[in-house]
Design a protein around this motif. Structure first.
Motif, short mmCIF file in Angstrom:
data_model
loop_
_atom_site.label_atom_id
_atom_site.label_comp_id
_atom_site.label_asym_id
_atom_site.label_seq_id
_atom_site.Cartn_x
_atom_site.Cartn_y
_atom_site.Cartn_z
N ILE A 115 -94.06 23.38 -34.43
CA ILE A 115 -93.50 23.91 -33.18
C ILE A 115 -92.20 23.20 -32.83
N SER A 116 -92.12 21.90 -33.09
CA SER A 116 -90.89 21.15 -32.81
C SER A 116 -89.72 21.69 -33.61
N VAL A 117 -89.94 21.96 -34.89
CA VAL A 117 -88.88 22.48 -35.75
C VAL A 117 -88.49 23.89 -35.33
N VAL A 118 -89.49 24.74 -35.10
CA VAL A 118 -89.22 26.14 -34.74
C VAL A 118 -88.52 26.23 -33.39
N SER A 119 -88.91 25.40 -32.44
CA SER A 119 -88.28 25.43 -31.12
C SER A 119 -86.81 25.10 -31.17
N PHE A 120 -86.42 24.32 -32.16
CA PHE A 120 -85.01 23.97 -32.32
C PHE A 120 -84.24 25.05 -33.07
N LEU A 121 -84.86 25.68 -34.07
CA LEU A 121 -84.16 26.63 -34.93
C LEU A 121 -84.21 28.07 -34.43
N ALA A 122 -85.32 28.46 -33.82
CA ALA A 122 -85.52 29.87 -33.45
C ALA A 122 -84.46 30.42 -32.50
N PRO A 123 -84.04 29.70 -31.44
CA PRO A 123 -83.05 30.28 -30.53
C PRO A 123 -81.78 30.76 -31.22
N LYS A 124 -81.31 30.00 -32.21
CA LYS A 124 -80.09 30.40 -32.92
C LYS A 124 -80.31 31.69 -33.69
N LEU A 125 -81.43 31.78 -34.41
CA LEU A 125 -81.71 32.98 -35.20
C LEU A 125 -81.96 34.18 -34.30
N ILE A 126 -82.65 34.00 -33.20
CA ILE A 126 -82.89 35.10 -32.26
C ILE A 126 -81.57 35.65 -31.75
N ARG A 127 -80.64 34.78 -31.41
CA ARG A 127 -79.34 35.22 -30.91
C ARG A 127 -78.58 36.03 -31.96
N VAL A 128 -78.63 35.58 -33.21
CA VAL A 128 -77.93 36.29 -34.28
C VAL A 128 -78.55 37.67 -34.51
N VAL A 129 -79.88 37.73 -34.56
CA VAL A 129 -80.55 39.01 -34.76
C VAL A 129 -80.28 39.93 -33.58
N GLU A 130 -80.25 39.38 -32.38
CA GLU A 130 -79.95 40.19 -31.19
C GLU A 130 -78.56 40.81 -31.29
N ALA A 131 -77.57 40.00 -31.64
CA ALA A 131 -76.20 40.51 -31.75
C ALA A 131 -76.08 41.55 -32.86
N ASN A 132 -76.71 41.30 -33.99
CA ASN A 132 -76.65 42.25 -35.10
C ASN A 132 -77.36 43.55 -34.76
N THR A 133 -78.47 43.45 -34.04
CA THR A 133 -79.20 44.65 -33.64
C THR A 133 -78.37 45.49 -32.68
N HIS A 134 -77.77 44.84 -31.72
CA HIS A 134 -76.93 45.55 -30.74
C HIS A 134 -75.77 46.25 -31.44
#
Length: 311
Positions: free
Chosen positions: A178-197
């Motif tokens: 959870i510690s690793v994912v909490s640090f990495l996930a926000p960046k990937l979510i933002r990229v996927v969000e921008a690409n999806t839009h």
């Protein structure tokens, strides 16, 4: 992938490896005298000097550097100064723990980031989406080790639900992952969000709508696979980070991976093991980048076309 790109990649890898090992060699010599650590407390000056002679630490730095690089070219990393075991073997024994943590974190990261990023990119409005974006913004400002310490204080020290250290079973995996994912996930979510839009405004989406496809079908069957293409590079970078950059997380949770081994070996001035760890890390990053490029070429025909044109 063309032979020229492969040769170019191997050339770059060799240059980075030699540069890394050279810088590391001289930095390690500035950290202290390993003979003092090997001799232990109470050793006489004569005993310490005898250890320096035995391990070659009495020779000039240039001679030591030449001998070290020659051994490395032969695949000989020497033996650990703390227990006498082969340095590279010691690192390879710790590597599965790091790979296991990286695999679990990467899997959970993808399971969370891809659907959540696609959902956020589908619409820009809505209270729920604004709340999620706010949480992501806050999380992006926290280093991974801060999140790790907060989780330990809450779930291990406070509620006593989970252990804070070790590598003994599923319960010990939860907080590090959870510690690793909490640090990495926000960046990937933002990229996927921008690409999806961006993908939702493409011509193929209008074509899919004209055929009567529902918005959910368009999002999950057409838009998300295209959004993933732009996220592959970031996923590869995050994988490379997890293979080399989990030193702090592994140390906090006493996770017996190569990051934890690097810290312990540095504190003990165990030069051969530190050099072997860095070698494995450089190789891991090179392989991670090679796999990322291969996946990008597999998913995107345009990259394959450019590669064929270049060759």
């Amino acid at each position: 992938m063309s032979s020229s790109r492969i040769l170019g990649g191997l050339r770059d890898f060799a240059f980075v490896l030699i540069a890394a090992m050279t810088v590391l060699f001289f930095l390690l010599r500035l950290t202290g005298d390993p003979a003092l650590v090997i001799a232990g407390e109470g050793a006489s000056p004569a005993q310490i000097e005898a250890i320096r002679v035995e391990y070659g630490f009495d020779r000039s730095l240039i001679v030591q550097y030449g001998q070290t690089m020659l051994r490395l070219l032969q695949g000989d990393f020497g033996k650990s100064l703390t227990d006498g075991s082969p340095a590279l073997g010691k690192v390879l024994a710790s590597l599965p723990a790091t790979l296991f943590l990286a695999a679990m974190a990467l899997s959970l990261n993808l399971l969370i980031s891809l659907p959540l990023g696609a959902w956020l990119g589908q619409k820009r409005t809505g209270a729920a989406r604004r709340a999620v974006r706010g949480v992501l913004t806050v999380m992006q400002g926290f280093p991974g080790f801060v999140i790790a310490l907060l989780l330990i204080n809450l779930f291990a020290a406070g509620l006593e639900w989970l252990p804070s250290i070790g590598y003994g079973g599923p319960a010990t995996w939860v907080l590090p992952v959870i510690s690793v994912v909490s640090f990495l996930a926000p960046k990937l979510i933002r990229v996927v969000e921008a690409n999806t839009h961006a993908a939702l405004a493409a011509d193929f989406v209008r074509t899919a709508r004209s055929t009567g496809a529902s918005e959910n079908q368009i999002l999950w069957r057409h838009v998300l696979p295209n959004a993933l293409l732009g996220a592959v590079a970031l996923i590869g970078a995050e994988l490379a980070f997890m293979l080399t950059g989990l030193v702090v997380i592994e140390t906090i949770f006493a996770w017996p991976g190569i990051g934890w081994l690097l810290v312990q070996s540095t504190l003990n001035l165990d030069f051969p093991v530190v050099q072997a760890v860095v070698f494995v890390m450089v190789v891991s990053v090179f392989l991670s980048n090679a796999v990322t490029e291969a996946v990008q070429a597999l998913l995107d025909p345009r990259i394959r076309s450019r590669a064929r044109a270049a060759s």
